[in-house]
Enzyme design. Structure first.
Site, PDB file in Angstrom:
ATOM      1  CG  ASP A  11      -0.223   0.048   2.546  1.00  0.00           C
ATOM      2  OD1 ASP A  11      -0.833   0.570   3.528  1.00  0.00           O
ATOM      3  OD2 ASP A  11       0.940  -0.399   2.642  1.00  0.00           O
ATOM      4  CG  ASP A  16       3.999   0.050   1.571  1.00  0.00           C
ATOM      5  OD1 ASP A  16       3.771   1.010   2.339  1.00  0.00           O
ATOM      6  OD2 ASP A  16       3.482  -1.059   1.711  1.00  0.00           O
ATOM      7  CG  ASN A  41       0.414   3.457   4.193  1.00  0.00           C
ATOM      8  OD1 ASN A  41       0.246   3.433   5.408  1.00  0.00           O
ATOM      9  ND2 ASN A  41       1.375   2.770   3.591  1.00  0.00           N
ATOM     10  CB  THR A 126       4.646  -4.238   2.938  1.00  0.00           C
ATOM     11  OG1 THR A 126       4.266  -3.650   1.679  1.00  0.00           O
ATOM     12  CG2 THR A 126       5.808  -5.194   2.737  1.00  0.00           C
ATOM     13  CG  PHE A 168      -1.986   1.518   9.385  1.00  0.00           C
ATOM     14  CD1 PHE A 168      -1.720   1.130   8.087  1.00  0.00           C
ATOM     15  CD2 PHE A 168      -3.004   2.424   9.617  1.00  0.00           C
ATOM     16  CE1 PHE A 168      -2.458   1.648   7.028  1.00  0.00           C
ATOM     17  CE2 PHE A 168      -3.761   2.952   8.572  1.00  0.00           C
ATOM     18  CZ  PHE A 168      -3.482   2.558   7.268  1.00  0.00           C
ATOM     19  CG  ASN A 169       0.360  -2.942   7.403  1.00  0.00           C
ATOM     20  OD1 ASN A 169      -0.084  -1.919   6.853  1.00  0.00           O
ATOM     21  ND2 ASN A 169       1.618  -3.324   7.306  1.00  0.00           N
ATOM     22  CG  HIS A 242       7.130   0.562   9.691  1.00  0.00           C
ATOM     23  ND1 HIS A 242       7.215   0.302  11.035  1.00  0.00           N
ATOM     24  CD2 HIS A 242       6.683   1.853   9.593  1.00  0.00           C
ATOM     25  CE1 HIS A 242       6.835   1.366  11.717  1.00  0.00           C
ATOM     26  NE2 HIS A 242       6.506   2.321  10.874  1.00  0.00           N
ATOM     27  CG  ASP A 243       6.036  -1.600   4.558  1.00  0.00           C
ATOM     28  OD1 ASP A 243       5.354  -0.733   3.972  1.00  0.00           O
ATOM     29  OD2 ASP A 243       5.626  -2.222   5.556  1.00  0.00           O
TER      30      ASP A 243
HETATM   31  O1  RIB Z   1       2.452   0.173  10.791  1.00  0.00           O
HETATM   32  C1  RIB Z   1       3.338   0.334   9.717  1.00  0.00           C
HETATM   33  C2  RIB Z   1       2.744  -0.210   8.460  1.00  0.00           C
HETATM   34  O2  RIB Z   1       1.560   0.510   8.130  1.00  0.00           O
HETATM   35  C3  RIB Z   1       3.668  -0.040   7.234  1.00  0.00           C
HETATM   36  O3  RIB Z   1       3.432  -1.086   6.334  1.00  0.00           O
HETATM   37  C4  RIB Z   1       3.221   1.259   6.658  1.00  0.00           C
HETATM   38  O4  RIB Z   1       3.472   1.339   5.243  1.00  0.00           O
HETATM   39  C5  RIB Z   1       1.738   1.193   6.896  1.00  0.00           C
HETATM   40  O5  RIB Z   1       1.175   0.408   5.852  1.00  0.00           O
HETATM   41 CA    CA Z   2       2.786  -0.552   4.048  1.00  0.00          CA
END
Ligand code: RIB
Ligand code: CA
Length: 315
Positions: A11, A16, A41, A126, A168-169, A242-243
């Protein structure tokens, strides 16, 4: 030698996007069969467009990119423009992508790829897990050809980043996450506990700024934007990248440490919706269903990222 066949579901989102650049920099190790996009996102119309622009930047206008689910399986869509900006990849100039959008729905592409592959595939999600879960729900037999799933999501010690108790994901589509974590295939989980160890500090961003190619410049620009929110929120020297932990894990698993655990997703309580209960100390008899990654060599991670970004041709 053909690399490991993978599908990246994402996303974009600056992190990402950097993960895509890392993956496309390594064709000897990773054979990207396709990039599938999901709402997260930012809405789907932007995530698919962003993925295609990143393919342009990587010089891969031949890459197969597909648009998938525009909303979670049951819940309303949550987005994160406050983190990623209105475009989702603020920090790079938005252009009209040359990389075309595939005609297939991403879920249909995932099902077809897994139904026709000659060898098991690795899935690299991701973003919210809506596409992956929908494909599994619609065609469970595709799991026979899933080698493993390496995903960014969840949290244990780090709590939540989009609610007090959820990452979040997983929060965006907890029902999709629950289905994926119950699918029975090997799943490696890179959650906030490990991604919060790879901070894009000023020194690391300076090294990336010195990379003399489009991929390096795009990464530097995206990190400058991506940094502003989390450094204020956490009072840290840099935002967590993160990703890219997912592809870094595929390229250099020795940088990471993990442990077999049970991970169960909260899908009932609104207060803790999307919480990932990781039984790290095996205090229950729930079966191990994931490898929970809890440590990373952060300097080694950035050395890898920078070395791979430098592989893109100089201008
Ligand atoms: O919490 C972080 C994740 O949420 C990452 O994948 C970021 O791109 C968002 O998608
Ligand atoms: Ca992401």
């Amino acid at each position: 030698m053909a690399g490991r066949p993978i599908i990246i579901d994402c996303d974009p989102g600056q992190d990402d996007a950097i993960n895509l650049l890392l993956a496309m920099s390594s064709p000897d190790e990773l054979d990207i069969l396709g990039i599938t996009t999901v709402a997260g996102n930012v809405p789907l119309a932007l995530t698919e467009r962003n993925a295609r622009q990143i393919c342009d930047i990587a010089g891969r206008t031949d890459m197969k990119v597909f648009a998938g689910c525009e909303r979670p399986m049951q819940r309303e869509l949550l987005t994160a423009e406050h983190v990623h900006g209105k475009t989702g990849i603020d920090g790079v100039e938005i252009t009209s992508p040359g990389t075309p959008l595939g005609e297939q729905h991403a879920v249909d592409f995932i099902i077809e790829a897994l139904s026709t592959t000659a060898e098991p595939l690795t899935l690299v999600p991701t973003g919210p897990l809506t596409n992956i879960a929908t494909a599994i729900e619609r065609a469970p037999a595709i799991l026979d050809n899933v080698a493993e799933i390496v995903l960014m999501g969840g949290a244990m010690r780090e709590g939540g980043n989009h609610s007090p108790s959820a990452e979040f994901n997983i929060l965006v589509d907890p029902h999709a996450a629950d289905l994926v974590f119950r699918c029975g295939k090997p799943i490696t989980v890179l959650g906030l506990d490990v991604t919060h160890q790879v901070l894009a500090t000023p020194g690391r961003r300076d090294r990336i700024r010195e990379i003399n190619n489009d991929a390096g410049r795009a990464t530097a620009g995206m990190l400058d934007f991506f940094n502003r929110h989390d450094t204020v929120k956490y009072g840290s020297l840099g935002a967590p990248l993160h990703d890219p932990c997912t592809v870094a894990f595929l390229l250099a698993p020795n940088l990471f440490e993990g442990k077999a655990c049970n991970l169960t997703v909260e899908t009932a309580s609104e207060l803790t919706m999307g919480h990932t209960a990781v039984d790290f100390w095996h205090v229950t008899d729930r079966p191990d269903n994931v490898t929970w990654i809890w440590s990373v060599d952060a300097d080694g991670f950035y050395d890898l990222l920078i070395e791979r970004l430098e592989r893109y041709g100089d201008d």
